[in-house]
Motif scaffolding. Structure first.
Motif, short mmCIF file in Angstrom:
data_model
loop_
_atom_site.label_atom_id
_atom_site.label_comp_id
_atom_site.label_asym_id
_atom_site.label_seq_id
_atom_site.Cartn_x
_atom_site.Cartn_y
_atom_site.Cartn_z
N GLY A 263 -96.53 76.19 -57.73
CA GLY A 263 -97.46 75.69 -56.10
C GLY A 263 -97.24 74.73 -55.92
O GLY A 263 -97.69 74.25 -55.05
N ASP A 264 -97.19 73.32 -56.77
CA ASP A 264 -97.14 72.40 -56.48
C ASP A 264 -96.73 71.96 -54.42
O ASP A 264 -95.59 72.22 -54.56
CB ASP A 264 -97.56 71.07 -56.94
N VAL A 265 -97.14 71.10 -54.07
CA VAL A 265 -96.69 71.01 -52.75
C VAL A 265 -95.88 69.05 -52.62
O VAL A 265 -97.38 68.57 -53.00
CB VAL A 265 -97.15 71.68 -51.47
N ILE A 266 -95.26 68.55 -51.73
CA ILE A 266 -94.70 67.46 -51.42
C ILE A 266 -93.90 67.54 -50.19
O ILE A 266 -93.32 68.02 -50.05
CB ILE A 266 -93.73 67.00 -52.98
N MET A 267 -94.91 66.91 -49.50
CA MET A 267 -94.47 66.50 -48.10
C MET A 267 -93.73 65.52 -47.89
O MET A 267 -94.00 64.21 -48.16
CB MET A 267 -95.75 66.17 -47.29
N THR A 268 -92.44 65.72 -47.81
CA THR A 268 -91.32 65.00 -47.52
C THR A 268 -91.08 63.34 -47.09
O THR A 268 -90.91 62.87 -46.87
CB THR A 268 -90.21 65.16 -47.69
N GLY A 269 -92.02 63.58 -45.86
CA GLY A 269 -92.20 62.12 -44.35
C GLY A 269 -92.19 63.16 -43.56
O GLY A 269 -91.02 64.24 -43.13
N THR A 270 -92.44 62.56 -42.24
CA THR A 270 -92.76 62.80 -40.64
C THR A 270 -91.11 61.79 -40.29
O THR A 270 -91.17 60.50 -40.75
CB THR A 270 -93.78 63.18 -40.03
#
Length: 271
Positions: free
Chosen positions: A234-241
């Protein structure tokens, strides 16, 4: 396969999302169980239209933590330097990691609250990775074995606070700063996925991009983060904008679109 979390008559539960070509609508196939547990889930026999009365899509997961990558596209690294938030115009060789707390997470159509102590809120559309298994010291070549799927995320940032806060704690970790949704897509061409953004119904070309331009790939991100932090289901990684991001104001409608996943819509409200 798409996995959603929703509420019906204020009771949250999970569902598979299926599209019915006969009426061109999406339906929720309610599940008994938790898709991120070791036990198998099974349909309950209940079926609801996504846009049906009493149905509300929720954030697809409630993560224990959210990690994000800064300057993971060349264009965004240049933007931050030009905005005075960095003296580095090139994307750094080492990953720049920051975190958001679970209390920052909201779901589709939930309001983004503009804090009274900020005067510059910005959007950052991104692909988010949802972890499906406990991950620690994961090698790059096996990183994707630990992924449940992908979803849309808006890394909402208070740009004026970011300029004066080197740790980015308030600028990126405030309540409602992490919209997620609308669901988790388990099958995605994550190395070549288009990202776009619309503001009040108008596409913002400058915010568009593609994960093929990532400086640090998604498997590399998972491997690096798991080297210092145990990632839980359930952990989340935001990969970059991908590019320069613009401002949000109260009553703005922000929509993140990820090819192969769908749209994440939120409206900004005053504190």
């Amino acid at each position: 396969m798409r996995i959603a979390r929703f509420s019906y008559n204020d009771r949250p539960q999970y569902a598979f999302v299926q599209h019915d070509d006969s009426d061109n609508r999406d339906y929720l196939i309610a599940l008994d169980g938790y898709p991120l547990s070791a036990q198998a889930v099974k349909p309950t026999g209940e079926r609801y239209a996504v846009d049906g009365e009493g149905i509300r899509l929720l954030a697809p997961v409630i993560p224990s933590k959210v990690y994000g990558l800064a300057k993971n596209y060349q264009a965004h690294a240049r933007f931050m330097a030009e905005a005075g938030m960095s003296d580095i115009t090139e994307a750094p060789e080492r990953m720049m990691i920051f975190a958001k707390p679970s209390t920052a997470v909201i779901g589709p159509d939930d309001p983004i609250v503009y804090p009274a102590y900020s005067h510059q809120m910005c959007y950052e559309p991104e692909v988010a990775v949802v972890i499906g298994r406990i991950a620690k010291n994961v090698p790059v070549e096996h990183a994707m074995d630990y992924v449940l799927g992908f979803t849309c995320v808006n890394d909402v940032t208070l740009r004026d606070l970011q300029q004066n806060d080197p740790m980015w704690t308030r600028s990126k970790g405030f309540d409602t700063s992490c919209p997620l949704g609308p669901w988790i897509e388990t099958e995605l061409d994550f190395a070549n996925t288009g990202i776009s953004f619309s503001l009040n119904g108008e596409t913002v070309p400058e915010a568009s991009g593609n994960t093929s331009k990532l400086i640090h790939s998604i498997p590399e991100q998972i491997a690096f983060i798991s080297s210092f932090s145990t990632l839980l289901p359930g952990d989340v990684i935001m990969t970059g904008t991908p590019h320069a991001s613009g401002s949000l104001r109260p009553r703005d409608e922000a929509v993140v679109h990820i090819d192969g996943i769908g749209d994440l819509r939120n409206v900004v409200v005053s504190a």
